[in-house]
Design a protein around this motif. Structure first.
Motif, PDB file in Angstrom:
ATOM      1  N   GLY A 245      37.948  34.792  48.745  1.00 60.59           N
ATOM      2  CA  GLY A 245      36.985  35.877  48.679  1.00 60.59           C
ATOM      3  C   GLY A 245      36.844  36.324  47.238  1.00 60.59           C
ATOM      4  O   GLY A 245      36.625  35.509  46.332  1.00 60.59           O
ATOM      5  N   LYS A 246      37.011  37.613  46.997  1.00 60.33           N
ATOM      6  CA  LYS A 246      36.976  38.152  45.638  1.00 60.33           C
ATOM      7  C   LYS A 246      38.348  38.656  45.198  1.00 60.33           C
ATOM      8  O   LYS A 246      38.467  39.501  44.310  1.00 60.33           O
ATOM      9  N   LEU A 247      39.384  38.110  45.833  1.00 59.65           N
ATOM     10  CA  LEU A 247      40.768  38.399  45.444  1.00 59.65           C
ATOM     11  C   LEU A 247      41.304  37.233  44.631  1.00 59.65           C
ATOM     12  O   LEU A 247      41.213  36.079  45.053  1.00 59.65           O
ATOM     13  N   ASN A 248      41.847  37.534  43.459  1.00 58.62           N
ATOM     14  CA  ASN A 248      42.333  36.493  42.560  1.00 58.62           C
ATOM     15  C   ASN A 248      43.631  36.970  41.924  1.00 58.62           C
ATOM     16  O   ASN A 248      43.629  37.923  41.136  1.00 58.62           O
ATOM     17  N   ILE A 249      44.749  36.331  42.271  1.00 52.43           N
ATOM     18  CA  ILE A 249      46.052  36.677  41.725  1.00 52.43           C
ATOM     19  C   ILE A 249      46.555  35.492  40.916  1.00 52.43           C
ATOM     20  O   ILE A 249      46.706  34.382  41.442  1.00 52.43           O
ATOM     21  N   LEU A 250      46.800  35.729  39.613  1.00 53.68           N
ATOM     22  CA  LEU A 250      47.163  34.669  38.684  1.00 53.68           C
ATOM     23  C   LEU A 250      48.562  34.923  38.132  1.00 53.68           C
ATOM     24  O   LEU A 250      48.853  36.009  37.622  1.00 53.68           O
ATOM     25  N   ALA A 251      49.422  33.911  38.225  1.00 55.17           N
ATOM     26  CA  ALA A 251      50.794  34.009  37.736  1.00 55.17           C
ATOM     27  C   ALA A 251      50.928  33.268  36.421  1.00 55.17           C
ATOM     28  O   ALA A 251      50.402  32.163  36.256  1.00 55.17           O
ATOM     29  N   PHE A 252      51.673  33.875  35.484  1.00 46.19           N
ATOM     30  CA  PHE A 252      51.870  33.268  34.168  1.00 46.19           C
ATOM     31  C   PHE A 252      53.353  33.246  33.817  1.00 46.19           C
ATOM     32  O   PHE A 252      54.131  34.101  34.249  1.00 46.19           O
ATOM     33  N   ALA A 253      53.723  32.241  33.031  1.00 52.14           N
ATOM     34  CA  ALA A 253      55.099  32.122  32.564  1.00 52.14           C
ATOM     35  C   ALA A 253      55.403  33.205  31.540  1.00 52.14           C
ATOM     36  O   ALA A 253      54.503  33.773  30.924  1.00 52.14           O
ATOM     37  N   GLY A 254      56.690  33.449  31.360  1.00 53.93           N
ATOM     38  CA  GLY A 254      57.117  34.352  30.296  1.00 53.93           C
ATOM     39  C   GLY A 254      57.811  35.594  30.793  1.00 53.93           C
ATOM     40  O   GLY A 254      57.322  36.262  31.708  1.00 53.93           O
ATOM     41  N   ASN A 255      58.950  35.923  30.183  1.00 56.37           N
ATOM     42  CA  ASN A 255      59.680  37.128  30.567  1.00 56.37           C
ATOM     43  C   ASN A 255      60.081  37.970  29.365  1.00 56.37           C
ATOM     44  O   ASN A 255      61.027  38.742  29.417  1.00 56.37           O
ATOM     45  N   THR A 256      59.337  37.820  28.262  1.00 57.56           N
ATOM     46  CA  THR A 256      59.624  38.615  27.067  1.00 57.56           C
ATOM     47  C   THR A 256      58.501  39.605  26.808  1.00 57.56           C
ATOM     48  O   THR A 256      57.416  39.509  27.390  1.00 57.56           O
ATOM     49  N   ALA A 257      58.745  40.542  25.905  1.00 59.20           N
ATOM     50  CA  ALA A 257      57.736  41.543  25.576  1.00 59.20           C
ATOM     51  C   ALA A 257      56.428  40.918  25.074  1.00 59.20           C
ATOM     52  O   ALA A 257      55.343  41.339  25.488  1.00 59.20           O
ATOM     53  N   PRO A 258      56.454  39.909  24.184  1.00 55.17           N
ATOM     54  CA  PRO A 258      55.192  39.282  23.768  1.00 55.17           C
ATOM     55  C   PRO A 258      54.422  38.660  24.934  1.00 55.17           C
ATOM     56  O   PRO A 258      53.190  38.678  24.947  1.00 55.17           O
ATOM     57  N   ASP A 259      55.145  38.105  25.923  1.00 58.18           N
ATOM     58  CA  ASP A 259      54.473  37.557  27.098  1.00 58.18           C
ATOM     59  C   ASP A 259      53.725  38.654  27.853  1.00 58.18           C
ATOM     60  O   ASP A 259      52.638  38.437  28.388  1.00 58.18           O
TER      61      ASP A 259
ATOM     62  N   LEU B 106      39.355  40.469  49.813  1.00 59.18           N
ATOM     63  CA  LEU B 106      39.406  39.255  50.630  1.00 59.18           C
ATOM     64  C   LEU B 106      38.121  39.079  51.435  1.00 59.18           C
ATOM     65  O   LEU B 106      37.617  37.963  51.589  1.00 59.18           O
ATOM     66  N   SER B 107      37.574  40.192  51.910  1.00 60.09           N
ATOM     67  CA  SER B 107      36.341  40.140  52.700  1.00 60.09           C
ATOM     68  C   SER B 107      35.085  40.218  51.844  1.00 60.09           C
ATOM     69  O   SER B 107      33.975  40.171  52.364  1.00 60.09           O
ATOM     70  N   GLY B 108      35.267  40.366  50.518  1.00 62.57           N
ATOM     71  CA  GLY B 108      34.129  40.389  49.609  1.00 62.57           C
ATOM     72  C   GLY B 108      33.545  41.755  49.345  1.00 62.57           C
ATOM     73  O   GLY B 108      32.539  41.875  48.631  1.00 62.57           O
ATOM     74  N   LYS B 109      34.162  42.816  49.875  1.00 64.47           N
ATOM     75  CA  LYS B 109      33.641  44.161  49.666  1.00 64.47           C
ATOM     76  C   LYS B 109      33.919  44.675  48.253  1.00 64.47           C
ATOM     77  O   LYS B 109      33.148  45.464  47.704  1.00 64.47           O
ATOM     78  N   LYS B 110      35.044  44.272  47.682  1.00 64.43           N
ATOM     79  CA  LYS B 110      35.440  44.659  46.331  1.00 64.43           C
ATOM     80  C   LYS B 110      35.894  43.416  45.581  1.00 64.43           C
ATOM     81  O   LYS B 110      36.087  42.349  46.188  1.00 64.43           O
ATOM     82  N   SER B 111      36.084  43.551  44.271  1.00 60.51           N
ATOM     83  CA  SER B 111      36.712  42.509  43.468  1.00 60.51           C
ATOM     84  C   SER B 111      38.084  43.003  43.018  1.00 60.51           C
ATOM     85  O   SER B 111      38.228  44.163  42.625  1.00 60.51           O
ATOM     86  N   PHE B 112      39.066  42.119  43.075  1.00 61.83           N
ATOM     87  CA  PHE B 112      40.411  42.487  42.654  1.00 61.83           C
ATOM     88  C   PHE B 112      41.044  41.289  41.963  1.00 61.83           C
ATOM     89  O   PHE B 112      41.271  40.246  42.582  1.00 61.83           O
ATOM     90  N   VAL B 113      41.303  41.434  40.667  1.00 60.35           N
ATOM     91  CA  VAL B 113      41.972  40.406  39.871  1.00 60.35           C
ATOM     92  C   VAL B 113      43.284  40.996  39.372  1.00 60.35           C
ATOM     93  O   VAL B 113      43.306  42.082  38.791  1.00 60.35           O
ATOM     94  N   PHE B 114      44.373  40.271  39.579  1.00 58.44           N
ATOM     95  CA  PHE B 114      45.708  40.752  39.222  1.00 58.44           C
ATOM     96  C   PHE B 114      46.443  39.612  38.511  1.00 58.44           C
ATOM     97  O   PHE B 114      46.666  38.560  39.086  1.00 58.44           O
ATOM     98  N   THR B 115      46.769  39.830  37.238  1.00 58.53           N
ATOM     99  CA  THR B 115      47.554  38.853  36.492  1.00 58.53           C
ATOM    100  C   THR B 115      48.976  39.387  36.324  1.00 58.53           C
ATOM    101  O   THR B 115      49.177  40.589  36.153  1.00 58.53           O
ATOM    102  N   HIS B 116      49.945  38.483  36.371  1.00 57.71           N
ATOM    103  CA  HIS B 116      51.322  38.953  36.185  1.00 57.71           C
ATOM    104  C   HIS B 116      52.162  37.927  35.440  1.00 57.71           C
ATOM    105  O   HIS B 116      51.916  36.726  35.506  1.00 57.71           O
ATOM    106  N   SER B 117      53.142  38.438  34.718  1.00 54.65           N
ATOM    107  CA  SER B 117      54.112  37.614  34.005  1.00 54.65           C
ATOM    108  C   SER B 117      55.288  37.330  34.928  1.00 54.65           C
ATOM    109  O   SER B 117      55.230  37.586  36.134  1.00 54.65           O
ATOM    110  N   SER B 118      56.377  36.831  34.344  1.00 54.95           N
ATOM    111  CA  SER B 118      57.600  36.574  35.118  1.00 54.95           C
ATOM    112  C   SER B 118      58.704  37.560  34.766  1.00 54.95           C
ATOM    113  O   SER B 118      59.883  37.304  35.032  1.00 54.95           O
ATOM    114  N   ILE B 119      58.336  38.683  34.172  1.00 55.13           N
ATOM    115  CA  ILE B 119      59.335  39.686  33.779  1.00 55.13           C
ATOM    116  C   ILE B 119      59.959  40.319  35.014  1.00 55.13           C
ATOM    117  O   ILE B 119      59.264  40.725  35.952  1.00 55.13           O
TER     118      ILE B 119
END
Length: 292
Positions: A262-276, A206-219
């Motif tokens: 900052g350099k924090l990025n959290i992305l939400a994606f649809a899907g609750n199955t194994a292929p998702d 958030l303060s720009g010291k590190k980068s953190f990208v987190f993607t997640h499904s709806s499982i």
């Protein structure tokens, strides 16, 4: 391609586990089938470079992949935990200036967290990589799919935290409920200590010291904290709101939310199955550019 799909499915079915004090619980994505999203897969066929085994560090040897970055003055190093090497190779073929290590240690987050609780093996891994590089490492990034977050959590708890420039989690971050196997809707709480290292990372991003990208499904696993609930926890801790969106992601993924500051990025994606779930791994080539 068929072999790649089978291997990825095996990774998904066996790997998504989280350890508490008393048990090991398997993740339960929905068993239903859906045919809305394409679930496209990559196979690494465009990779032109070297693949070098790095023996003597873990029970299963990591694989160093060096592509078109070898002619540059310096390189970004990505150490990826959990996922077929062909996916990592594809990411290098699509992004210039990177080398990568694919680390596969088994099934469940404990298979990854245990070997990396101290600095010895991670330091040995970095030393082995440097012996094969002709140029210095510009920035050091970690990525983990599914159970691979266990390795990253262990590394972040050590003195090597200061050496990490950024982290990418691909639908992989879990914690235990308190009481065990008691979801929030039934009065349970999140074991916050399980997420403490990532909370620290999120605040530094958030303060720009590190980068953190987190993607997640709806499982929703049911017996332990989902990636969605972990994302919500981090957003509350950093004070960043959810922003609903509706747009196409890589390989036909459907993005439904994003939170970036900052350099924090959290992305939400649809899907609750194994292929998702597996979609996030195959999107590695796309998501790593968000780290820089």
């Amino acid at each position: 391609m068929r072999r790649m799909l089978l291997l990825s499915g095996l990774v998904c079915c066996l790997s998504c586990k989280v350890t508490n004090k008393n048990s090991m619980m398997a993740q339960n994505p929905s068993p239903m089938e859906e045919h809305i999203r394409p679930h496209e897969r990559v196979d690494g066929s465009g990779f032109e470079g070297k693949k070098i085994s790095l023996p003597g560090i873990f029970e299963k040897d990591p694989l160093l992949l060096m592509g078109n970055a070898t002619s540059r003055d310096s390189v970004n190093l990505l150490i990826h935990f959990h996922g077929d090497e062909s996916v990592v190779a594809h990411a290098l073929a699509e992004n210039e200036g990177w080398v990568a290590v694919a680390v596969n240690l088994g099934n469940g987050s404990s298979a990854y967290s245990g070997p990396l609780t101290d600095t010895e093996r991670f330091d040995s891994l970095l030393q082995a990589v440097r012996q094969h590089l002709q140029q210095p490492i510009r920035k050091l990034y970690l990525s983990g799919f599914s159970a691979g977050y266990g390795a990253i959590r262990s590394i972040l708890k050590t003195s090597n935290y200061e050496n990490i420039d950024g982290v990418l989690l691909l639908d992989g971050l879990h914690a235990s409920y308190i009481p065990a196997q008691t979801p929030l809707s039934m009065g349970g709480r999140i074991q916050e200590q399980d997420l403490a290292a990532f909370e620290k990372l999120a605040k530094d991003a958030l303060s720009g010291k590190k980068s953190f990208v987190f993607t997640h499904s709806s499982i929703f696993p049911g017996t332990f904290v989902s990636t969605t609930e972990c994302a919500d926890f981090l957003l509350v801790a950093t004070g960043i709101p959810r922003k609903p969106v509706l747009k196409e992601g890589p390989l036909g993924m459907q993005q439904v939310g994003e939170s970036a500051q900052g350099k924090l990025n959290i992305l939400a994606f649809a899907g609750n199955t194994a292929p998702d779930h597996i979609d996030h791994l195959h999107g590695l080539y796309y998501f790593i550019h968000l780290l820089q």
